[in-house]
Design a protein around this motif. Structure first.
Motif, PDB file in Angstrom:
ATOM      1  N   MET A   1       4.078 114.963  -7.008  1.00  0.00           N
ATOM      2  CA  MET A   1       2.950 114.767  -7.903  1.00  0.00           C
ATOM      3  C   MET A   1       3.012 113.409  -8.546  1.00  0.00           C
ATOM      4  SD  MET A   1       2.975 117.035 -11.352  1.00  0.00           S
ATOM      5  CE  MET A   1       2.674 116.267 -12.913  1.00  0.00           C
ATOM      6  N   HIS A 113       3.632 115.560   0.972  1.00  0.00           N
ATOM      7  CA  HIS A 113       5.017 116.068   0.926  1.00  0.00           C
ATOM      8  C   HIS A 113       5.062 117.586   0.882  1.00  0.00           C
ATOM      9  CE1 HIS A 113       5.385 117.208  -3.441  1.00  0.00           C
ATOM     10  NE2 HIS A 113       4.401 116.330  -3.596  1.00  0.00           N
ATOM     11  N   ASP A 124       1.480 121.593  -5.822  1.00  0.00           N
ATOM     12  CA  ASP A 124       2.217 120.335  -5.587  1.00  0.00           C
ATOM     13  C   ASP A 124       3.418 120.576  -4.674  1.00  0.00           C
ATOM     14  OD1 ASP A 124       3.216 117.790  -5.802  1.00  0.00           O
ATOM     15  OD2 ASP A 124       4.034 118.068  -7.811  1.00  0.00           O
ATOM     16  N   ASN A 125       3.293 120.606  -3.337  1.00  0.00           N
ATOM     17  CA  ASN A 125       2.106 120.164  -2.644  1.00  0.00           C
ATOM     18  C   ASN A 125       1.820 121.084  -1.452  1.00  0.00           C
ATOM     19  OD1 ASN A 125      -0.053 118.463  -1.852  1.00  0.00           O
ATOM     20  ND2 ASN A 125       1.308 117.270  -0.569  1.00  0.00           N
ATOM     21  N   GLU A 156       9.966 113.730  -1.911  1.00  0.00           N
ATOM     22  CA  GLU A 156       8.976 113.054  -2.764  1.00  0.00           C
ATOM     23  C   GLU A 156       9.344 113.195  -4.235  1.00  0.00           C
ATOM     24  OE1 GLU A 156       5.125 112.426  -5.002  1.00  0.00           O
ATOM     25  OE2 GLU A 156       6.495 114.117  -5.033  1.00  0.00           O
ATOM     26  N   GLU A 157       9.777 114.401  -4.603  1.00  0.00           N
ATOM     27  CA  GLU A 157      10.027 114.687  -6.019  1.00  0.00           C
ATOM     28  C   GLU A 157      11.268 113.967  -6.560  1.00  0.00           C
ATOM     29  OE1 GLU A 157       7.705 115.846  -7.535  1.00  0.00           O
ATOM     30  OE2 GLU A 157       6.670 117.453  -6.468  1.00  0.00           O
ATOM     31  N   ASP A 188      -2.008 114.872  -2.118  1.00  0.00           N
ATOM     32  CA  ASP A 188      -1.001 115.399  -3.039  1.00  0.00           C
ATOM     33  C   ASP A 188      -1.709 116.089  -4.205  1.00  0.00           C
ATOM     34  OD1 ASP A 188       1.381 115.986  -4.272  1.00  0.00           O
ATOM     35  OD2 ASP A 188       1.952 113.908  -4.675  1.00  0.00           O
TER      36      ASP A 188
HETATM   37 ZN    ZN Z   1       3.304 115.962  -5.330  1.00  0.00          ZN
END
Ligand code: ZN
Length: 391
Positions: A1, A113, A124-125, A156-157, A188
């Motif tokens: 996110m 992601h 998310d997501n 991603e996170e 996203d």
């Molecule tokens: Zn995300």
């Protein structure tokens, strides 16, 4: 996110859509996104648990995504798992390639992601993941002039670890650019906020970072807005691109755009980022916009392979009107010969408030002003739409 911005530069300028014309074949394919598939994808994604980068649930989700592609008919040779390390852990990006007819070595990337943090991450997501899967399913056998890469990033996170690895080790090798990218289209957090009228989607425009690619991003973001208007019922607004997987590409000068929810949920990165808290109808509508835009970006065939009769009779073309409704809601079926159907209205938590059989004029005067879910069933087919009551 994406991280919270304290200053949102929102452009709501009305710009000409004349440069892009409506293509019936693109619409037919956008309409092949089904609410049932989106809902199933979101629920299955949610059931896979907390997909922290490097966890067992993270690996299980990668395998779930791979199995979807296999079920759509993609071959093992089209799928590449790309491993990266994060601290003492490893995780994988998944890249699926569909080769273009005219420009096989130039790529449109659609990405999002699949890793989550603190919760199941249905918004998310799981939302972006579900849409990318639908796009891949629908376009599997549709010729496109440009090649398409469907990419599911992990990490991603933890700070765009997976997408950074991809850009710095696959797109670039030894500092040399190995992949010619037309544009990067990221999805996203497009789950919406349950109980709200989620009728607008943000289109992300590159307004910072390297400046050489900003104008090109503005152009493709305008095209994304045009496609959303042409192939979905949603409205658009522009927000600045930031803090998701297109950023490592942006830093290398690539052209980026993306979708992000306009009404922002507070549930991402918490245990409450569940199916119950997203708006599946919003995800479905963004799915249509995404399939329309991806065909435009990759220059898909404009010859419809769709059986015309099937198109006309598809239940997705049902109309509920007026919407918002006051006292009477009319149901117009795509096939007037359908005699047996049921209609149900529920509130946003799924409680049934009204149920009818074979009626095309529904008395909704007993319902309070608000957002409801309408569920129409004909045989095995189901269609779900948001219905507003206003008076
Ligand atoms: Zn995300």
């Amino acid at each position: 996110m994406k991280k919270i911005t304290t200053f949102l530069c929102v452009s709501v300028m009305l710009q000409s859509v004349a440069a892009q014309s409506f293509i019936q074949a693109y619409k037919d394919r956008a309409d092949m996104v089904t609410q049932t598939n989106i809902t199933t994808n979101l629920q299955e994604f949610g059931n896979l648990g907390i997909k922290t980068t490097g966890s067992v649930a993270n690996t299980n989700t990668l395998n779930w995504i791979k199995n979807k592609y296999t079920s759509y008919g993609y071959t093992a040779g089209q799928m590449v798992e790309s491993t990266f390390t994060y601290g003492s852990k490893t995780s994988k990006n998944l890249i699926i390639t569909k080769t273009g007819t005219l420009y096989p070595n130039k790529f449109v990337i659609i990405c999002g992601h699949y890793d989550t943090i603190n919760g199941p991450g249905v918004n998310d997501n799981g939302s972006g993941t579900s849409i990318i899967l639908e796009a891949a399913r629908i376009l599997k056998d549709v010729p496109t002039e440009y090649s398409i890469k469907f990419i599911h990033f992990s990490g991603e996170e933890q700070g765009l670890v997976g997408s950074s690895h991809y850009v710095n080790n696959v797109v670039y090798q030894g500092g040399v650019r190995k992949l010619d990218i037309k544009l990067v289209f990221n999805l996203d957090q497009v789950g919406g906020v349950k109980g709200n009228n989620n009728n607008t989607v943000y289109c992300d425009e590159d307004q910072g970072g390297v400046s050489s690619n900003n104008a090109a991003s503005a152009a493709v973001t305008q095209q994304l807005r045009n496609c959303t208007a042409l192939y979905s019922p949603l409205q658009t607004a522009v927000d600045p691109a930031e803090a998701t997987d297109y950023i490592p590409f942006e830093q290398k000068g690539e052209v980026i755009t993306g979708f992000f929810e306009k009404i922002r949920s507070n549930y991402p990165h918490t245990s409450k980022d569940t199916f119950a808290n997203v708006d599946p109808v919003y995800v479905y509508n963004i799915g249509k916009a995404a399939v329309g835009a991806l065909q435009h970006f990759a220059t898909a065939s404009t010859t419809s392979t769709l059986n015309k009769t099937a198109s006309v009779h598809s239940l997705e073309a049902v109309k509920f009107y007026p919407n918002p409704a006051n006292s009477i809601l009319n149901i117009e079926l795509p096939d007037s010969k359908v005699a047996n159907f049921s209609f149900e209205m529920t509130n946003l938590t799924g409680r049934s408030l009204l149920k009818t059989n074979n009626e095309t004029k529904i008395n909704v005067s007993a319902l309070e002003k608000g957002v409801y879910i309408g569920i129409l069933k004909v045989g095995e087919q189901t269609v779900v739409k948001n219905i507003l009551i206003d008076r």
